[in-house]
Design an enzyme around this catalytic site. Structure first.
Site, PDB file in Angstrom:
ATOM      1  N   LYS A  10      32.653  40.059  10.833  1.00 46.32           N
ATOM      2  CA  LYS A  10      32.297  38.843  11.550  1.00 46.32           C
ATOM      3  C   LYS A  10      33.178  38.710  12.784  1.00 46.32           C
ATOM      4  O   LYS A  10      34.404  38.843  12.707  1.00 46.32           O
ATOM      5  CB  LYS A  10      32.490  37.617  10.649  1.00 46.32           C
ATOM      6  CG  LYS A  10      31.558  36.456  10.988  1.00 46.32           C
ATOM      7  CD  LYS A  10      30.114  36.785  10.629  1.00 46.32           C
ATOM      8  CE  LYS A  10      29.256  35.520  10.578  1.00 46.32           C
ATOM      9  NZ  LYS A  10      27.858  35.832  10.199  1.00 46.32           N
ATOM     10  N   THR A  58      28.754  39.466   5.903  1.00 42.07           N
ATOM     11  CA  THR A  58      29.576  38.975   7.010  1.00 42.07           C
ATOM     12  C   THR A  58      29.791  37.474   6.899  1.00 42.07           C
ATOM     13  O   THR A  58      30.803  36.954   7.380  1.00 42.07           O
ATOM     14  CB  THR A  58      28.941  39.325   8.372  1.00 42.07           C
ATOM     15  OG1 THR A  58      27.715  38.608   8.540  1.00 42.07           O
ATOM     16  CG2 THR A  58      28.697  40.807   8.489  1.00 42.07           C
ATOM     17  N   ARG A 178      54.440  42.698  51.267  1.00 42.83           N
ATOM     18  CA  ARG A 178      53.041  42.373  50.977  1.00 42.83           C
ATOM     19  C   ARG A 178      52.967  41.342  49.856  1.00 42.83           C
ATOM     20  O   ARG A 178      53.942  41.131  49.115  1.00 42.83           O
ATOM     21  CB  ARG A 178      52.253  43.624  50.570  1.00 42.83           C
ATOM     22  CG  ARG A 178      52.715  44.235  49.246  1.00 42.83           C
ATOM     23  CD  ARG A 178      51.811  45.364  48.798  1.00 42.83           C
ATOM     24  NE  ARG A 178      52.264  45.922  47.514  1.00 42.83           N
ATOM     25  CZ  ARG A 178      51.581  46.822  46.805  1.00 42.83           C
ATOM     26  NH1 ARG A 178      50.412  47.285  47.260  1.00 42.83           N
ATOM     27  NH2 ARG A 178      52.054  47.271  45.658  1.00 42.83           N
ATOM     28  N   HIS A 262      43.953  42.203  45.572  1.00 45.02           N
ATOM     29  CA  HIS A 262      44.271  42.376  46.984  1.00 45.02           C
ATOM     30  C   HIS A 262      44.027  41.108  47.804  1.00 45.02           C
ATOM     31  O   HIS A 262      43.074  40.354  47.556  1.00 45.02           O
ATOM     32  CB  HIS A 262      43.434  43.518  47.567  1.00 45.02           C
ATOM     33  CG  HIS A 262      43.634  44.823  46.854  1.00 45.02           C
ATOM     34  ND1 HIS A 262      44.851  45.439  46.755  1.00 45.02           N
ATOM     35  CD2 HIS A 262      42.754  45.617  46.190  1.00 45.02           C
ATOM     36  CE1 HIS A 262      44.726  46.563  46.078  1.00 45.02           C
ATOM     37  NE2 HIS A 262      43.461  46.696  45.706  1.00 45.02           N
TER      38      HIS A 262
END
Length: 305
Positions: A10, A58, A178, A262
């Site tokens: 599950k 399940t 940067r 970026h």
């Protein structure tokens, strides 16, 4: 023909648990989780011979997660609860030999009202999520990897990238300053020798080792990111992992997965000579894609990554 790989269970089982303080019932704690439990073992005939007798439904898996969350005094840290679930399925079903448990913890933080932390009110605080992936194998024991993801960070300077390989396909310019930004995904794998039994999980829980490791990973990651003049994402993630392995002796390895998000300079010279590149850059265009993606696992042993 035979089934070469199989498992079932599950997924996306959402659980919120409320716990009341023993001394002050008005003081409460909450934990929200999304759980996935997958089972494997002597189940091949359910695929090849339509033999449902070997299937733990399940829906039963889902119910078990709820029941164990109720019966477990404290489902946090999530590593402990994952261990409880993994051991339960191995103990209860003789034909199940392997259990995989994945849990994501959703962050709720107590907030202050009139300058005092409120007893039972919480706010969704930050985007990062805590996680654990646990495998319990009847023969091989436990394998546990804790983690965090969706931790978004950015620094506007203190990062460079130069001296890289260049060829006739390269147009990227070297830079000594940067923006560096990423969405951190980190994982740390615990030594199987130190988490061999459920009693070890309980001791780690009681002694706060799981939570301590999470805090160390978070602190070392954020501190290194902020203070290091990064030569590259590769170098910075290696330094982060080294620090963590030095501080948490119970770990075998640390893994990072860091996208390089970026931010491009915008040339505004066309507007009356307005300078906005190089040392004059102040306005950038955030890029959604493509992005760099850098991965690394640092282990205590000397084998190659």
């Amino acid at each position: 023909m035979s089934v070469s790989s199989r498992c079932y269970g599950k997924d996306n089982v959402r659980v919120l648990k409320v716990e009341r303080d023993v001394q002050d019932p008005n003081l409460q704690y909450v934990q929200e989780m999304t759980c996935c439990v997958l089972l494997d073992g002597d189940i091949e005939t359910s695929y090849t011979a339509a033999d449902n007798s070997v299937i733990v439904p399940t829906d039963t898996v889902k119910n078990t997660i709820y029941i164990m969350a109720k019966k477990t005094p404290g489902v946090w840290p999530i590593e402990y609860f994952a261990g409880v679930l993994g051991q339960h399925f191995i103990d209860k079903y003789a034909h199940i030999s392997r259990v995989e448990v994945t849990i994501t913890q959703h962050k709720w933080s107590r907030y202050a009202v009139n300058g005092k932390p409120h007893a039972h009110s919480f706010v969704r605080d930050g985007t990062e999520k805590r996680s654990v992936k646990l495998v319990k194998d009847r023969k091989l024991g436990f394998k546990v990897t804790s983690g965090l993801f969706d931790l978004s960070v950015l620094k506007s300077t203190g990062s460079m990238f130069h001296g890289f390989n260049q060829c006739d396909f390269t147009i990227l310019k070297e830079t000594w300053d940067r923006i560096l930004s990423t969405d951190i995904t980190a994982g740390w794998t615990w030594s199987p020798a130190k988490l061999a039994t459920l009693s070890d999980f309980k001791r780690f829980y009681q002694e706060g080792i799981f939570d301590r490791a999470y805090k160390i990973v978070l602190d070392n990651t954020l501190t290194t990111f902020a203070l290091e003049n990064s030569a590259s994402v590769q170098a910075t993630m290696y330094n982060m992992a080294q620090l963590i392995l030095g501080d948490v002796v119970e770990l075998d390895s640390v893994t990072y997965e860091l996208p390089n998000k970026h931010f491009f300079e915008i040339n505004l010279d066309w507007h009356h000579g307005l300078k906005n590149t190089g040392t004059d850059a102040e306005v950038y265009a955030p890029q959604s894609d493509p992005n760099g993606l850098i991965k690394c696992t640092v282990s205590r042993n000397k084998s190659k990554l």
